[in-house]
Scaffold this active site. Structure first.
Site, PDB file in Angstrom:
ATOM      1  N   ASP A 301       0.959  -1.234   0.055  1.00 46.25           N
ATOM      2  CA  ASP A 301      -0.005   0.228  -0.031  1.00 46.25           C
ATOM      3  C   ASP A 301       0.995   1.251   0.215  1.00 46.25           C
ATOM      4  OD1 ASP A 301      -2.268   1.691   0.170  1.00 46.25           O
ATOM      5  OD2 ASP A 301      -3.114   0.583   1.736  1.00 46.25           O
ATOM      6  N   TRP A 302       0.332   2.443  -0.082  1.00 46.77           N
ATOM      7  CA  TRP A 302       0.842   3.713  -0.223  1.00 46.77           C
ATOM      8  C   TRP A 302       2.101   3.931   0.795  1.00 46.77           C
ATOM      9  CZ3 TRP A 302       0.034   7.772  -3.542  1.00 46.77           C
ATOM     10  CH2 TRP A 302       0.683   8.994  -3.391  1.00 46.77           C
TER      11      TRP A 302
END
Length: 752
Positions: A301-302
């Protein structure tokens, strides 16, 4: 003739299986050949994902700086670009230009490997102007209709591919244990079985029989694993989950989606029992890749590899964080705004700290998905192939899905359906904005621009005005979401005196992730004050809830005649709501979670027996009450007709460890209107070595019935339905009695 048909069917199945196996072998060969030609730098580039805004011209948002794009693709060999819309949702024509520019740069590289573009298109092609937006996932779960959900995913895939994008970060398979969590609405609710069936529907709808088709996209399960179970209820905060519990509930959902063919998975930003998931070889490699046999791409994820250093503090440097995550099993890093992952990983490999075998495994997975998506032959859309983009046909499907998701929780004195000739007051903070119908991940990250991009759609107020005429509709906001305004409340009270019914629209702002964190699960005080002021008029009030999570309404719910849960129903939600309110559509949604009554009483429907002691206990003249008393229980959902259940039958009263059980029940529409009913079958293991659940959903089927019509619904229970995970982390069943429950009927059987 029958034998000939059977032989033809068998031949067809065998032919399809052979074709798929042959295609897999062909792709594996291509991947192996391409991998053998790649340098270390090209391989690590494939593992690198950068956000699209990194390559934009700062003076022209939404447009590339050619030199930056060239640097990323030709110099750093990046294999993937992540969408972060800026300034907003482009048209399909603009998307084609964007993806063509990326493709042109990729074609100038030595090996011409296409760049994989990924996007958070989670309820339709929600970052494309004019796309069809469906209800958010929690609303999909409320339909209890997997066929409808699969069809919606097919449309979403079609319109996402029309946008030249082949990869969507969906479905969300998080299993939320705290209703305050800001991403609860992105999940399928609190039940593992319902979540698993909905996950399969979305994966099959997105990917179809051929993910490389110009009408299909690769799915990405998220967020593996335990993300929705934070102890604080806030986003990206720690979870404490025993592995036995993780396996019985959370992992089961991922298993179903993997079996359905999901091509990729995004890893949770959180930590479980002190270990960040991005750092867990046990969870990513040992369980996901080895035990479950997942052969797809594992993406972060980010910024979550960097966060191993800056937030979680398990890595002393960003370089060390890269080593930990890649060795844990990460295949692609959503870096996403720098090239540190690329430079650090090359250095780690060159110095022997990360073996080339780990790099080759990751790149093999990435290249395989690119070949499966047919990106080497077709990397962007021919717009002539998508005449149904945003079409009336697609919009009708979104409307149908919204109509089946909206859930009637209470209807005292049959206030609904309303008469179209009545004058009504529409009031409440969520009554006149598309933001509250769509929620986050709609056109932009937080969905703040929905009123602009969905200006041609109806808000709740506009849908009422369109339905019965502006002359019959009074309106004032009454309150905003946070700030109390006594003058505005008084205005609503005054207007209500001229109306026969009050439509009170309450809910939440648009949000997702950390911006959606809350400290208080109750509905905001400004909205509670409005509800209580209107209740003093003693006029019928229809409470319309427009929210991503169950904000507590116990302060005033008893004064409401009717309660409708809309969730986040998307662009067609207001039309569907109004058709339900006036009886043109019979409601059929059911709650996919327990709606809690108190902030410190958040039991799930499948609670343990010690959580559901309803009677008062006496102890030295003191009374202690442990009551299970949600505002509305999982599965609640009313209709304008009535359904009668009868003749619950099972074909065996005793079974052995290999038997299946056939269950049947008759369902009759005993009312005067046609309606849809979700038939829910629960199972209780009455005694077990691990404390059993009170009941657990094992099967469901949605049926349509005309007045006085009866249908026999049949289910088959298998051995897995009787099992639970024991302390040795094994799925087992134990001898004893089980109870099948369907509506108010039950049957017992024994496992010998």
């Amino acid at each position: 003739m029958k034998n000939a048909i059977l032989l033809l069917f068998v031949f067809s199945i065998c032919s399809t299986t052979w074709s798929q196996a042959n295609k897999k072998t062909e792709i594996d060969t291509k991947v192996s050949e391409l991998l053998s030609k790649m340098t270390l730098e090209e391989k690590v580039g494939q593992m690198t994902q950068i956000t699209v805004t990194f390559f934009e011209d700062p003076k022209k948002p939404g447009h590339f700086d050619p030199s930056k794009l060239k640097q990323g693709i030709q110099d750093y060999h990046i294999g993937s670009i992540l969408n972060v819309p800026n300034p907003g949702a482009p048209t399909i024509q603009r998307w084609q230009e964007t993806l063509t520019a990326i493709s042109n740069q990729a074609n100038k590289t030595r090996l011409k490997i296409p760049v994989l573009y990924g996007i958070d298109a989670i309820h339709g092609a929600s970052y494309t102007a004019g796309a069809t937006l469906f209800p958010q996932q929690i609303g999909l779960a409320a339909t209890f209709n997997t066929d409808l959900v699969k069809r919606g995913a097919e449309i979403s895939a079609y319109e996402t591919r029309a946008s030249s994008i082949p990869w969507v970060f969906s479905p969300d398979l998080d299993f939320p244990r705290n209703p305050a969590w800001s991403r609860m609405w992105e999940s399928f609710g609190e039940d593992t079985y319902l979540s698993s069936k909905m996950a399969v529907a979305l994966v099959e709808g997105f990917e179809g029989n051929n993910v490389g088709s110009k009408y299909n996209v690769a799915s990405c399960m998220k967020h593996y694993i335990g993300y929705g179970s934070t102890t604080t209820g806030k986003d990206r905060t720690p979870s404490i989950i025993p592995e036995r519990v993780l396996r019985q509930y959370d992992l089961t959902i991922y298993q179903a989606a993997i079996k359905a063919g999901a091509k990729s998975v995004m890893v949770s930003s959180g930590e479980i029992n002190g270990t960040p998931v991005h750092a867990s070889k046990h969870l990513i490699t040992d369980i996901l890749k080895t035990e479950l046999g997942f052969t797809g791409v594992v993406v972060t994820d980010w910024k979550d590899i960097i966060y191993l250093h800056t937030r979680h503090k398990v890595a002393e440097t960003k370089r060390d964080a890269v080593r930990i995550a890649v060795m844990a099993g990460i295949d692609m890093s959503m870096v996403p705004e720098e090239f540190s992952f690329y430079t650090d990983l090359i250095d780690l490999v060159q110095k022997g700290e990360v073996p080339m075998s780990r790099i080759d495994d990751a790149v093999t997975r990435i290249l395989r998905m690119k070949f499966e998506l047919n990106l080497f032959q077709n990397s962007f859309a021919n717009l002539k192939d998508y005449p149904k983009f945003g079409s009336a046909e697609h919009i009708q499907e979104a409307y149908k899905t919204a109509a089946e998701s909206i859930t009637l929780l209470k209807n005292n004195n049959a206030v609904l359906p309303l008469n179209k000739n009545e004058k009504i007051l529409i009031t409440g903070a969520t009554a006149n904005s598309m933001k509250y119908l769509n929620g986050g991940w709609s056109y932009t990250w937080q969905g703040e621009n929905s009123d602009t991009y969905a200006a041609d759609k109806y808000t709740i107020l506009e849908a009422f005005q369109n339905k019965i005429g502006k002359e019959n509709v009074l309106y004032t906001p009454g309150a905003d979401l946070e700030n109390e305004n006594d003058a505005e409340i008084q205005k609503a009270v005054d207007l209500a005196k001229d109306a026969s019914k009050i439509i009170l629209c309450l809910g939440e702002k648009n949000y997702t992730e950390t911006p959606g964190d809350i400290r208080n699960l109750f509905m905001s005080s400004s909205q509670i004050k409005l509800a209580l002021a209107l209740a003093k008029l003693n006029k019928p009030i229809i409470l319309v809830l427009n929210e991503g999570r169950p904000r507590l309404i116990s302060d005033f719910e008893g004064k409401m005649n009717t309660v409708i849960q809309c969730y986040l129903p998307g662009n067609e939600g207001a039309r569907a709501l109004i058709d339900i309110i006036y009886g043109d559509v019979n409601p059929s949604g059911r709650l996919p979670y327990n709606y809690p009554r108190y902030p410190n009483s958040l039991e799930k429907y499948n609670r343990k027996y010690t959580e559901s002691i309803a009677e008062e206990e006496q102890n030295n003249d003191a009374k202690y009450e442990k009551s299970y008393s949600p505002q509305f229980e999982f599965g609640t959902g009313l209709s304008y007709t009535t359904f009668k259940y009868s003749n619950l039958k099972i074909d065996k009263n005793e079974i052995n460890t290999t038997d299946e059980i056939n269950v049947s029940v008759d369902v009759t529409n005993s009312g005067k209107r046609a309606g849809k009913e979700s038939v829910l079958l629960y199972l209780s293991d009455n005694f077990a070595s691990i404390t059993p659940e009170f009941k657990a959903l094992k099967r469901f089927e949605k049926i349509s019935l005309e007045p006085n019509e009866t249908k026999t619904v049949k289910f088959i229970l298998n051995q897995k339905d009787l099992q639970f995970v024991n302390e040795d982390l094994k799925w087992i069943s134990e001898k004893g009695t089980f109870t099948i429950r369907v509506s108010d009927l039950n049957k017992d059987f024994s496992l010998k």
